[in-house]
Design a protein around this motif. Structure first.
Motif, short mmCIF file in Angstrom:
data_model
loop_
_atom_site.label_atom_id
_atom_site.label_comp_id
_atom_site.label_asym_id
_atom_site.label_seq_id
_atom_site.Cartn_x
_atom_site.Cartn_y
_atom_site.Cartn_z
N ILE A 13 48.07 16.49 77.51
CA ILE A 13 49.21 16.27 76.62
C ILE A 13 50.15 17.48 76.67
O ILE A 13 51.37 17.33 76.78
CB ILE A 13 48.72 16.02 75.18
N GLN A 14 49.58 18.68 76.60
CA GLN A 14 50.39 19.90 76.68
C GLN A 14 51.08 20.03 78.04
O GLN A 14 52.25 20.41 78.13
CB GLN A 14 49.50 21.13 76.45
N GLN A 15 50.33 19.72 79.09
CA GLN A 15 50.87 19.84 80.45
C GLN A 15 52.06 18.92 80.65
O GLN A 15 53.07 19.31 81.25
CB GLN A 15 49.76 19.56 81.47
N PHE A 16 51.96 17.69 80.15
CA PHE A 16 53.09 16.78 80.29
C PHE A 16 54.30 17.30 79.52
O PHE A 16 55.44 17.22 80.01
CB PHE A 16 52.74 15.37 79.80
N ALA A 17 54.08 17.81 78.32
CA ALA A 17 55.20 18.34 77.53
C ALA A 17 55.90 19.46 78.28
O ALA A 17 57.14 19.55 78.29
CB ALA A 17 54.69 18.82 76.18
N MET A 18 55.13 20.34 78.92
CA MET A 18 55.71 21.43 79.70
C MET A 18 56.48 20.90 80.91
O MET A 18 57.58 21.36 81.23
CB MET A 18 54.61 22.38 80.17
N LEU A 19 55.89 19.91 81.60
CA LEU A 19 56.55 19.37 82.79
C LEU A 19 57.83 18.63 82.42
O LEU A 19 58.85 18.76 83.11
CB LEU A 19 55.58 18.44 83.53
N ALA A 20 57.81 17.87 81.34
CA ALA A 20 59.02 17.18 80.89
C ALA A 20 60.10 18.18 80.50
O ALA A 20 61.29 17.97 80.78
CB ALA A 20 58.68 16.28 79.70
N SER A 21 59.70 19.29 79.90
CA SER A 21 60.65 20.33 79.53
C SER A 21 61.23 21.01 80.78
O SER A 21 62.43 21.31 80.84
CB SER A 21 59.95 21.38 78.65
N ALA A 22 60.38 21.23 81.78
CA ALA A 22 60.85 21.81 83.04
C ALA A 22 61.87 20.92 83.71
O ALA A 22 62.85 21.40 84.31
CB ALA A 22 59.66 22.05 83.96
N LEU A 23 61.68 19.60 83.61
CA LEU A 23 62.61 18.67 84.24
C LEU A 23 64.01 18.79 83.62
O LEU A 23 65.01 18.57 84.31
CB LEU A 23 62.09 17.23 84.12
N GLU A 24 64.08 19.12 82.34
CA GLU A 24 65.38 19.32 81.70
C GLU A 24 65.97 20.69 82.05
O GLU A 24 67.19 20.84 82.12
CB GLU A 24 65.25 19.20 80.18
N ALA A 25 65.10 21.67 82.26
CA ALA A 25 65.58 23.04 82.49
C ALA A 25 66.05 23.28 83.92
O ALA A 25 66.86 24.16 84.17
CB ALA A 25 64.47 24.03 82.14
N VAL A 26 65.55 22.48 84.87
CA VAL A 26 65.95 22.66 86.27
C VAL A 26 67.28 21.94 86.51
O VAL A 26 67.61 20.95 85.85
CB VAL A 26 64.85 22.12 87.23
N LYS A 27 68.07 22.47 87.43
CA LYS A 27 69.34 21.84 87.79
C LYS A 27 69.09 20.55 88.57
O LYS A 27 68.06 20.41 89.23
CB LYS A 27 70.18 22.78 88.65
#
Length: 262
Positions: free
Chosen positions: A177-191
């Motif tokens: 659950i934590q890992q997905f939240a981090m990955l979803a956040s990374a998808l917004e942070a990357v160009k």
């Protein structure tokens, strides 16, 4: 049945859980996980060598950092992969090395200061944000993101009787659950057009391919999986995994390269 399994804990529960995943391979893999690691020296552009698992070097290099890139290492401590990324920054790139834990962040700062030349170190920023909430304060910011997510780290669990005694199947579920939240956040942070390298040192598909599955479920149409041939890697449904029984002791390390497309 799944609920009952989640309540069981300890070495027997761990053994049963991973034997079910790896079947006849489990005993061989478990033996390889119990063998002491043999770190290798990474020295490219550093003041002094840093010793780490060769799988970590392979993973960080797959992000393919280019001169001038803005790079984020979301869970950077203790700092080995950050050093590999920093070595690729060339003359104009920048790196944000993040870790939420103050203790781990202190160690990270020491590693970066002791190993990086001043000219490179001056372009490194160390932060202490919650990676799962990163996109709340930065979006479309980075060319490259490394997310080496906190995970079950079964190699550590097997070698630590205390950790093994309290292990239960609820732990990887919680971590996923934590890992997905981090990955979803990374998808917004990357160009758009930029890349995320998602990795864990877990051997559990729940924390690896299934986290990427969930990204497809929740963010389909916004990213694509990039082919990335990891040396010693075995192909997974998404990405690849380096496992010590087949990689002469390297790993374990799961690797998936993701490009944001929209």
């Amino acid at each position: 049945m799944a609920k009952q399994k989640g309540k069981q804990q300890g070495g027997d529960a761990f053994e049963s859980y991973y034997a079910q995943i790896y079947q006849s391979r489990w005993n061989t893999l478990k033996e390889a996980l119990l063998v002491e690691r043999k770190p290798v020296a990474f020295s490219d552009g550093l003041r002094q060598s840093y010793y780490l698992d060769e799988a970590s070097i392979i993973a960080a290099k797959l992000l393919d950092v280019q001169d001038g890139d803005a790079v984020l290492d979301m869970c950077a401590a203790p700092g080995g992969k950050s050093l590999v990324l920093a070595a690729s920054l060339k003359k104009n790139g920048t790196l944000v090395a993040n870790d939420r834990s103050a203790t781990r962040r202190g160690r990270l700062k020491v590693v970066l200061r002791e190993h990086l030349p001043d000219e490179v170190h001056s372009r490194i920023t160390v932060t202490g944000h919650d990676a799962s909430r990163w996109s709340l304060h930065e979006q479309n910011r980075y060319d490259r993101i490394l997310l080496d997510a906190p995970c079950s780290s079964e190699r550590h669990v097997l070698s630590d009787p205390k950790a093994l005694a309290i292990w239960s199947a609820s732990r990887p579920k919680h971590l996923a659950i934590q890992q997905f939240a981090m990955l979803a956040s990374a998808l917004e942070a990357v160009k758009v057009g930029g890349c995320i390298l998602y990795s864990t040192c877990s051997i559990n598909p729940l924390e690896n391919e299934l986290v990427v599955d969930k990204l497809f479920e929740k963010r389909d149409g916004r990213f694509a999986i990039e082919p990335a041939a990891a040396l010693y890697g075995e192909s997974c449904r998404h990405g690849s995994i380096i496992l010590p029984d087949m990689a002469q002791g390297r790993g374990p390390l799961y690797i998936c390269l993701i490009r944001r497309t929209a």
